[in-house]
Design an enzyme around this catalytic site. Sequence first.
Site, short mmCIF file in Angstrom:
data_model
loop_
_atom_site.label_atom_id
_atom_site.label_comp_id
_atom_site.label_asym_id
_atom_site.label_seq_id
_atom_site.Cartn_x
_atom_site.Cartn_y
_atom_site.Cartn_z
N ASP A 153 37.32 -2.33 -22.46
CA ASP A 153 36.59 -1.41 -23.33
C ASP A 153 36.79 0.04 -22.89
O ASP A 153 36.94 0.94 -23.70
CB ASP A 153 35.09 -1.73 -23.31
CG ASP A 153 34.79 -3.01 -24.07
OD1 ASP A 153 35.77 -3.62 -24.56
OD2 ASP A 153 33.62 -3.38 -24.15
N LYS A 208 22.03 0.33 -24.84
CA LYS A 208 22.97 -0.07 -25.89
C LYS A 208 23.52 -1.45 -25.59
O LYS A 208 24.31 -1.62 -24.65
CB LYS A 208 24.09 0.98 -25.94
CG LYS A 208 25.09 0.76 -27.03
CD LYS A 208 25.99 2.00 -27.15
CE LYS A 208 27.06 1.83 -28.19
NZ LYS A 208 28.05 0.83 -27.86
N ARG A 242 29.46 -5.55 -39.78
CA ARG A 242 29.73 -4.14 -39.99
C ARG A 242 31.05 -3.87 -40.72
O ARG A 242 31.15 -2.96 -41.51
CB ARG A 242 29.73 -3.47 -38.63
CG ARG A 242 30.28 -2.12 -38.67
CD ARG A 242 29.99 -1.42 -37.41
NE ARG A 242 31.06 -0.52 -37.10
CZ ARG A 242 30.99 0.42 -36.19
NH1 ARG A 242 29.89 0.53 -35.50
NH2 ARG A 242 31.98 1.21 -35.97
N GLU A 302 21.66 -5.78 -33.32
CA GLU A 302 22.79 -6.33 -32.59
C GLU A 302 22.63 -7.84 -32.40
O GLU A 302 21.57 -8.30 -31.99
CB GLU A 302 22.84 -5.64 -31.22
CG GLU A 302 24.19 -5.54 -30.61
CD GLU A 302 25.05 -4.43 -31.22
OE1 GLU A 302 24.59 -3.74 -32.16
OE2 GLU A 302 26.20 -4.29 -30.76
N CYS A 310 47.70 -23.31 8.06
CA CYS A 310 47.84 -23.87 9.41
C CYS A 310 48.80 -25.06 9.40
O CYS A 310 49.12 -25.62 10.45
CB CYS A 310 46.49 -24.29 9.99
SG CYS A 310 45.81 -25.81 9.29
S1 IVH Z 1 22.07 2.93 -33.94
C1 IVH Z 1 23.50 5.45 -36.62
N1 IVH Z 1 20.99 1.82 -31.87
O1 IVH Z 1 26.37 0.84 -30.99
C2 IVH Z 1 23.66 4.98 -35.29
N2 IVH Z 1 23.28 1.34 -32.30
O2 IVH Z 1 28.69 2.84 -31.47
C3 IVH Z 1 24.37 3.68 -35.09
N3 IVH Z 1 24.27 -0.26 -30.74
O3 IVH Z 1 27.50 -0.02 -34.18
C4 IVH Z 1 23.53 2.56 -34.83
N4 IVH Z 1 22.47 -0.57 -29.53
O4 IVH Z 1 26.72 -1.87 -32.62
C5 IVH Z 1 22.11 1.96 -32.59
N5 IVH Z 1 19.83 0.88 -30.14
C6 IVH Z 1 20.96 1.02 -30.82
C7 IVH Z 1 22.15 0.32 -30.49
C8 IVH Z 1 23.30 0.52 -31.25
C9 IVH Z 1 23.72 -0.92 -29.69
C10 IVH Z 1 25.69 -0.38 -31.17
C11 IVH Z 1 25.88 -0.74 -32.61
C12 IVH Z 1 26.62 0.41 -33.21
C13 IVH Z 1 27.29 0.99 -32.03
C14 IVH Z 1 27.60 2.45 -32.22
#
Ligand code: IVH
Length: 675
Positions: A34, A119, A140, A177, A405
């Site tokens: 990643d 996250k 998504r 998620e 050994c």
């Molecule tokens: S908000 C409008 N909140 O991160 C903002 N995303 O790179 C986007 N993600 O696609 C979503 N935890 O898969 C938000 N607490 C959180 C999150 C979160 C994980 C992931 C999600 C999103 C990606 C954005």
Amino acid sequence: MKKEEIKKLYKKKINQFKKNNFLYFEKNAPKISDSNFDQLKSEILELEKKFSFLKSQDSPSKVLGFKPSKNFNKVSHKKPMLSLANAFSEEDLKNFEKKIFNFLDQSQNTALEYSAEPKIDGISASLLYKNGEFVQGLSRGDGKEGEDITANLKTIKDIPKKINSKNFPEEIDIRGEVFIQNSDFETIKEKFANPRNAASGTLRQKNPEDTKKIPLKFIAYTYGFEKGMKIENQSEFLNYLDKWGFKTNPFNKTLIGIEELMKNYISIEKIRNEINFDIDGIVYKINDFKIQKRLGNVANAPRWAIAHKFSANKGVSKILDIDIQVGRTGALTPVAKIKPINIGGVVVSNATLHNEDEINRKDIRIGDVAIVERAGDVIPHVVSVDKDKRNKDIKKFIFPTKCPCGFNTVKEFNKITKKYDAVRRCPDRGFDCDKMAIEKLKHFVSKEAFNIDGLGKKIVEQFWELKLIKLPQDIFSLDYDKIEKLDGWGKLSIANLKYSIKEKTKISFERFIYSLGIRHIGLENAKLISKNLKTSSNFLNLLKNKKFEELVNIDGIGETQINSIKNFFSNKTNLNIINQLNKVLKISDASVIKKYGPLANKTFMLTGKLNGISRAEAKSLIEENSGSIVSNVSKKLDYLIVGEKPTKRKVESAKELKIKILNQQEWSKILNKSS
Ligand code: IVH
């Protein structure tokens, strides 16, 4: 660089991005880590910023995820599912805030309120509810169009199918998620590279019955389209999500200003490895929905949110060789020697490959390009290898069937699991196997065993190479004249070494048993045997008369341990070691534990370094005086003993719970009071 060259470089990077984006989103099988993927994206964006003539439809600034796969029906999101910009440092956060202030045309004095949400590294999904009923669930996809995976999402217990709360909006997309907990991933890790891939693969099974078999979880954190929602800010929204029956992240917090964000970031990163799901950063969202609306979006990400990423703990490097290391108990551990790389600030040049089965399962070969992970203090390990990058003439790695050994190795049959062990071992030849011998000597001098000042593992290794120590008893008849001539040694250090070795000729019975390094006889079992047999002469008699079976009367000692002891003493060298050691050592009898000692009915915990006494010794001192040791700070703890450099968190929790805190002197006083 010439314009043409820049264009060529850009194109190369775009193609790399396209390929990896496809592998990541479409195939659920990323070939690069990643962090490398993130890096590739930032390199492209950097180039675009520098050279305005660079443009591509496939640029990460244009592409959001990947087009949905053909397997499921495609459905447009009523509101796009956005991405987030990344921040990697405090500086980045300051810039993020600055842009917000500029946009709002505000002075920079006002402190902004944020919702800080760890996250989760999973797969995002959008759940459409109409009149409280879950009617459609989308992946998504590319952010604009997702896949209709309703049937699969319906198998997830955390997703409410019907919501009766009065204040639940008439229509709303709840977004969050889908992920797999690390503990659940353990049971299916054979099939997937990591929990994220497992969640993604499982979510897109054609048959919902297959999805049902894997324990997927869902945590909600935002919304898309909504009709009739009367909520003013994100924290309030998260509270409502809980009330409506969704799960939310237990580590979410509302914080003010960057200083608080940074403090929270540091403390969450510290506990990152203890959390039961993978997180790769913290998402910060401006809390107030009115301000969010004013800020709006830029390209494919909101201006009001940012993902503060944790430092990478994975890296890519080449396997230069595979070494076979032999442990103290004969286990053969393959270790990859890799081209040194910096992972999260630490240079890594060795990574464990665990065992023979693991090498075969992952088909790891010398010359492969590998993903290496380093988490916390755990030894770095090879996660996977990139088979696409493999040179054709690289041969499969054949695990040696002989120990270095020269002896044939064995794979033991486990009677309980009815399977052969994954680990290959040199049959327990003790000091007769050179590789095991050195490890056994290191164990002999280790902290919990003889713990001789000035005779650490490195010195033991050096003395072993120089044939100064071959067997444990050699430590007590060292050739000091020879040592004095070695680099780094002088009269004073020799005198010190002599003194500390002499000091350790007095040893407790339990430490003595432990120091022998008998397989399956760790500290606890050594303690049990010592308590039961009481004196070393009883132990020697038992060996002489081969009355091992008597040990079965000890609660906690079973067939495995007895067989191991039998096996150990069937070896002549081992018997000889015991006899020789017995001549030079003064092994004290097992201390009798006082039932009504001064510390009776009291619980203790230690933190920090004590003066002149090891942690192990302090613990046994407490136990000998009828106290007991606990391993965490809770209301059940009576005293926290604090030495030098204690763990702050432990001291703070103890203060909060009003637990008595003792320094070393105060503790000694209690000990000596009634003895
Ligand atoms: S908000 C409008 N909140 O991160 C903002 N995303 O790179 C986007 N993600 O696609 C979503 N935890 O898969 C938000 N607490 C959180 C999150 C979160 C994980 C992931 C999600 C999103 C990606 C954005």
